[in-house]
Design a protein around this motif. Sequence first.
Motif, mmCIF file in Angstrom:
data_model
loop_
_atom_site.group_PDB
_atom_site.id
_atom_site.type_symbol
_atom_site.label_atom_id
_atom_site.label_comp_id
_atom_site.label_asym_id
_atom_site.label_seq_id
_atom_site.Cartn_x
_atom_site.Cartn_y
_atom_site.Cartn_z
ATOM 1 N N ILE A 182 33.063 50.688 38.908
ATOM 2 C CA ILE A 182 31.853 51.128 38.111
ATOM 3 C C ILE A 182 31.476 52.616 38.446
ATOM 4 O O ILE A 182 31.005 52.825 39.740
ATOM 5 N N ALA A 183 31.675 53.426 37.468
ATOM 6 C CA ALA A 183 31.430 55.018 37.519
ATOM 7 C C ALA A 183 30.008 55.083 37.344
ATOM 8 O O ALA A 183 29.427 54.459 36.382
ATOM 9 N N ILE A 184 29.378 56.274 37.851
ATOM 10 C CA ILE A 184 28.218 56.710 37.456
ATOM 11 C C ILE A 184 28.161 58.192 37.123
ATOM 12 O O ILE A 184 28.854 58.855 37.743
ATOM 13 N N ILE A 185 27.865 58.551 35.733
ATOM 14 C CA ILE A 185 27.821 59.997 35.467
ATOM 15 C C ILE A 185 26.243 60.485 35.230
ATOM 16 O O ILE A 185 25.656 59.964 34.508
ATOM 17 N N ASP A 186 26.020 61.532 36.211
ATOM 18 C CA ASP A 186 24.519 61.877 36.195
ATOM 19 C C ASP A 186 24.535 63.388 36.161
ATOM 20 O O ASP A 186 25.303 64.176 36.377
ATOM 21 N N GLY A 187 23.254 64.038 36.381
ATOM 22 C CA GLY A 187 23.029 65.177 36.705
ATOM 23 C C GLY A 187 22.648 65.440 37.848
ATOM 24 O O GLY A 187 22.362 64.708 38.703
ATOM 25 N N PRO A 212 29.947 51.564 46.796
ATOM 26 C CA PRO A 212 30.014 52.688 45.839
ATOM 27 C C PRO A 212 30.809 53.500 45.985
ATOM 28 O O PRO A 212 30.952 54.207 47.364
ATOM 29 N N ASP A 213 32.171 53.920 45.507
ATOM 30 C CA ASP A 213 33.059 54.749 45.874
ATOM 31 C C ASP A 213 32.876 56.193 45.105
ATOM 32 O O ASP A 213 32.321 56.452 43.951
ATOM 33 N N PRO A 214 32.424 57.200 46.106
ATOM 34 C CA PRO A 214 32.024 58.524 45.923
ATOM 35 C C PRO A 214 32.770 59.260 44.756
ATOM 36 O O PRO A 214 32.361 60.055 43.925
ATOM 37 N N LYS A 215 34.022 58.764 44.529
ATOM 38 C CA LYS A 215 34.924 59.491 43.626
ATOM 39 C C LYS A 215 34.372 59.086 42.374
ATOM 40 O O LYS A 215 34.910 59.504 41.152
ATOM 41 N N TYR A 216 33.765 57.928 42.318
ATOM 42 C CA TYR A 216 33.306 57.351 40.896
ATOM 43 C C TYR A 216 31.767 57.919 40.568
ATOM 44 O O TYR A 216 31.264 57.358 39.549
ATOM 45 N N HIS A 217 31.313 58.991 41.367
ATOM 46 C CA HIS A 217 30.097 59.318 41.011
ATOM 47 C C HIS A 217 30.344 60.823 40.500
ATOM 48 O O HIS A 217 30.817 61.620 41.327
ATOM 49 N N LYS A 218 30.243 61.067 39.261
ATOM 50 C CA LYS A 218 30.327 62.287 38.507
ATOM 51 C C LYS A 218 28.872 62.989 38.484
ATOM 52 O O LYS A 218 28.338 62.860 37.507
ATOM 53 N N GLN A 219 28.624 64.186 39.301
ATOM 54 C CA GLN A 219 27.503 64.550 39.117
ATOM 55 C C GLN A 219 27.531 66.202 38.390
ATOM 56 O O GLN A 219 28.124 66.972 38.923
ATOM 57 N N GLY A 220 27.199 66.260 37.434
ATOM 58 C CA GLY A 220 27.201 67.887 36.751
ATOM 59 C C GLY A 220 25.819 67.929 36.108
ATOM 60 O O GLY A 220 24.927 67.970 36.997
ATOM 61 N N SER A 221 25.574 68.157 34.866
ATOM 62 C CA SER A 221 24.337 68.381 34.281
ATOM 63 C C SER A 221 23.975 67.527 33.390
ATOM 64 O O SER A 221 24.745 66.347 33.448
ATOM 65 N N TRP A 222 22.835 67.364 32.863
ATOM 66 C CA TRP A 222 22.314 66.352 32.078
ATOM 67 C C TRP A 222 22.721 66.411 30.557
ATOM 68 O O TRP A 222 22.037 65.777 29.787
ATOM 69 N N LEU A 223 23.757 67.344 30.483
ATOM 70 C CA LEU A 223 24.304 67.621 29.135
ATOM 71 C C LEU A 223 25.468 67.100 28.309
ATOM 72 O O LEU A 223 26.179 66.614 29.533
ATOM 73 N N GLU A 224 25.558 67.113 27.121
ATOM 74 C CA GLU A 224 26.790 66.490 26.567
ATOM 75 C C GLU A 224 28.038 66.801 27.317
ATOM 76 O O GLU A 224 28.968 66.036 27.439
ATOM 77 N N GLU A 233 37.643 63.485 33.193
ATOM 78 C CA GLU A 233 38.223 63.449 34.659
ATOM 79 C C GLU A 233 38.159 62.099 34.964
ATOM 80 O O GLU A 233 39.489 61.435 35.801
ATOM 81 N N LEU A 234 37.195 61.158 34.933
ATOM 82 C CA LEU A 234 37.276 59.666 35.453
ATOM 83 C C LEU A 234 38.583 59.117 34.736
ATOM 84 O O LEU A 234 39.194 58.301 35.774
ATOM 85 N N MET A 235 38.855 58.938 33.606
ATOM 86 C CA MET A 235 39.567 58.279 32.857
ATOM 87 C C MET A 235 41.036 58.786 33.228
ATOM 88 O O MET A 235 42.191 58.139 32.982
ATOM 89 N N GLN A 236 41.430 59.928 33.541
ATOM 90 C CA GLN A 236 42.655 60.557 33.709
ATOM 91 C C GLN A 236 43.037 60.506 35.545
ATOM 92 O O GLN A 236 44.142 61.037 35.920
ATOM 93 N N ALA A 237 42.263 59.960 36.121
ATOM 94 C CA ALA A 237 42.292 59.791 37.561
ATOM 95 C C ALA A 237 43.435 58.745 37.503
ATOM 96 O O ALA A 237 43.780 57.855 36.860
#
Lengths: 339, 339
Positions: A182-187, A212-224, A233-237
Motif C-alpha cells: 500500500i503506497a501513500i502519496i503526500d506533500g 510500511p516500505d519507505p519506497k511506497y511513500h512518495k512525498q512531493g507537493s500537494w498539487l496535481e 513512478e510507483l506503477m513503473q517500479a
Amino acid sequence: MVVTKRDITIKDVAKTANVSVATVSRVINGLDRVSEATRKKVLKVIDELNFVPNTIAASMVNKKTNMLAVVVPEIQNPFYTAVIGGTVEVAKKAGFVTLVVSTNGDEAEESTYFESFLGKNADGFILIGTHKTADFYQTIRKPTILVDRYIDNSGHDGVMIDNYRGAYEATKHFLEYGHTRIAIIDGKHDFNDGKDRYWGYQRAMVEGGVSPDPKYHKQGSWLEDSGYQSTLELMQAEVPPTAIFAANNLICQGAIKAIRDLNLEIGEDISLIGFDENELAEFVKPKVTVVRRPTREMGTQAAEMLIKRIKDKSTDETNPKKVILDVELMKYGSVKKMN
Amino acid sequence: MVVTKRDITIKDVAKTANVSVATVSRVINGLDRVSEATRKKVLKVIDELNFVPNTIAASMVNKKTNMLAVVVPEIQNPFYTAVIGGTVEVAKKAGFVTLVVSTNGDEAEESTYFESFLGKNADGFILIGTHKTADFYQTIRKPTILVDRYIDNSGHDGVMIDNYRGAYEATKHFLEYGHTRIAIIDGKHDFNDGKDRYWGYQRAMVEGGVSPDPKYHKQGSWLEDSGYQSTLELMQAEVPPTAIFAANNLICQGAIKAIRDLNLEIGEDISLIGFDENELAEFVKPKVTVVRRPTREMGTQAAEMLIKRIKDKSTDETNPKKVILDVELMKYGSVKKMN
C-alpha cells in the motif's frame, strides 16, 4: 493587530513639518493656540504622509465594520472555496460581509495582508494559515478562527477535521481487502493536516502487521502534477504497489490521470483511495473511494464561532477551543478484494 | 460611492444629542465655544451611532488604502478564480493587496457590498457584475473595470472576450464537418456574454444555409445540472442532434456526464464543443474541442487598466475604454466528420 515599521507616526509628521509633536497634536485635536499658517502646514504634511492620527485610527478600529475576512492559501482548490461558501452563508445571515484574500501560500504575503488597511479593519478572521510557527498567529489581536491547519500556542480557536482517523480508516480498508503493498502519496508535512494523514496511514499499517516500505511513500507537493508523477513512478517500479492512498484531492486527480495514461483500470489493476471528494474521483467508472470531509461545514462552524467571539467580548480568549469535525470513508468501487 | 439611506449623518447626531448641527460640527472640528458637558454628550452619541464624520470619512476615502477589490458572482467556477489569479499577480507587483468578494449572483448582495465599509475604502474595483442595468454601475464613483460582462452606459472601462466570434467559429466547425442538426445549450441571456454566444451560433447556422431549429435550443441555467438535463432531453428526443454546442464550462461538464450516463461515445455518437476549458473536457478521451478564452489574461489586463486609472487621475473617465480579447477554437477529437 500587527504594527509595522512602515506606519507613519505623529513624530514623522512633526519632523517633516518642522514643528513640535505638541503642535501637531493641537492641530489634530482642533485646539486653539496654533497659527493658521502652522495649522495649514501641518495639515498639508498629514495629507502628504498619508498619516491617520491615532485618535481617528482608534475610532475607526473600534467601530464595527461588519466585515469578516477569510484568508486562504489559494482559491483554485475547491476545498477552500467550499469552506468560503460555508462562511459566507453564515456571515450573511448575521449581517456580515465576507471578503476573501489569497496568500498564495506565501508567509510574507500573509503578513502584508494583516498589516494592510483591510487587515486592520475587518472585525475578525477565518484563517487557513501559511505561517508555520505560533509567533505570527500570536500577533493577531482580533477574533480569529484557524481552519484546517492548527498551530499550537497560537492563542486562537480552531476548526479541524480528523485527518488522522481519515487516513487510518482508508488504509485499514485496503488491509481488510487483502492489500499489503500500500503506497501513500503526500506533500510536505508543514502542517498538522499532512502530518496526521501520514501517521494515520503508518498506524493502520503497523497495527495490520504490515511494515510500511519507505519506497511506497512518495512525498512531493500537494498539487496535481506531483500526484501524477508519483503515480507514474510507483506503477513503473519493479514491484509496483497494489493500492495507492492519495492524501489530498489534487494528488488524487493526478493519480487518476496517470492511471488513465498508463492504460490501467482503477479497482482492477490498481486500487485507489483519495482524501477529499474531487471532480474526477466522482466522474470515473468505478467511482473512486474517498475520505469525505465536511468542507462546507468547516466554514459554517468557523463563521459561527467567529461571530460569537466578535459579539461576545467576554469570551475567554486565554482558553482557545478546538472543534474537530468527523470524516467518513465513502466506499465506491476503486478497491479490489485481494483475498 | 453609493450613498445609502442607512448612512448616519451629522443631522442624526444633532437630533439624538439634542443639540444643533452647528454644535456637532464645532465638536467634530475641535473648535472652542462648546462646553465640556456638551462636547462629551456629542462624542458619546457619535460613538453610539457609529458615526464617521464627513471630514474623517473624506480623509479616509482620499487616502490610498492600496487595496483592490474583485467582485465576482461566485468563486466555485474556475473561470472566476482564473481571472482573480491574474488580477492578484499584477496587483501584487504594483504593491496592492487584492480582496475578493462573491455576490452570489444576487443584486442586493452586490449593492450591500459596495455600501459596506470595504466598498467605500478600496482604491478601485474589478467587477464581474450581477446588476443588469446601467444605473447601478453609474453610482460607483471609484475606478472600476467591468470584466466579462459589459453594461453599456455604465461609465466604466471593460475587458471582455469575443463571445460572438467564439460561438460562431464553434458552430462553423460543426457545419464544415457536415453537421446540420446542431443543438445549443445555454442559460439566461441576462448579459452580453450569453447573448453574444447565442447570436454567434445563430449567424453561423444561417450563413451555413441551415435554419436553426428551436427544439435544438435548450435554455436553462448556466450550471452543470442544467447542461446534464438538457443533454439527456436532446439525446432522448425522436430525432436527436448530431452535435451539441455547450455554451459554458459547467454546461459542458454536465453534457459530458450525461453522455457518459447514456453510454454514448463523444466524437462518435455525438459531437461536442464546449465554451471554456474545463477539467472534464480535458480528461475524457477524446478530449473535447473547446473555445478557449484567455481567462487569466482577462484578470491581468483588467488589473493593469485599473491601476492606471487609480494612479493617473487625469484619465478621461467620460470616455470608457473596452478591450476585447480574442478566443481560439482548440480542435481535439470530439467532432465527427459527417461528410
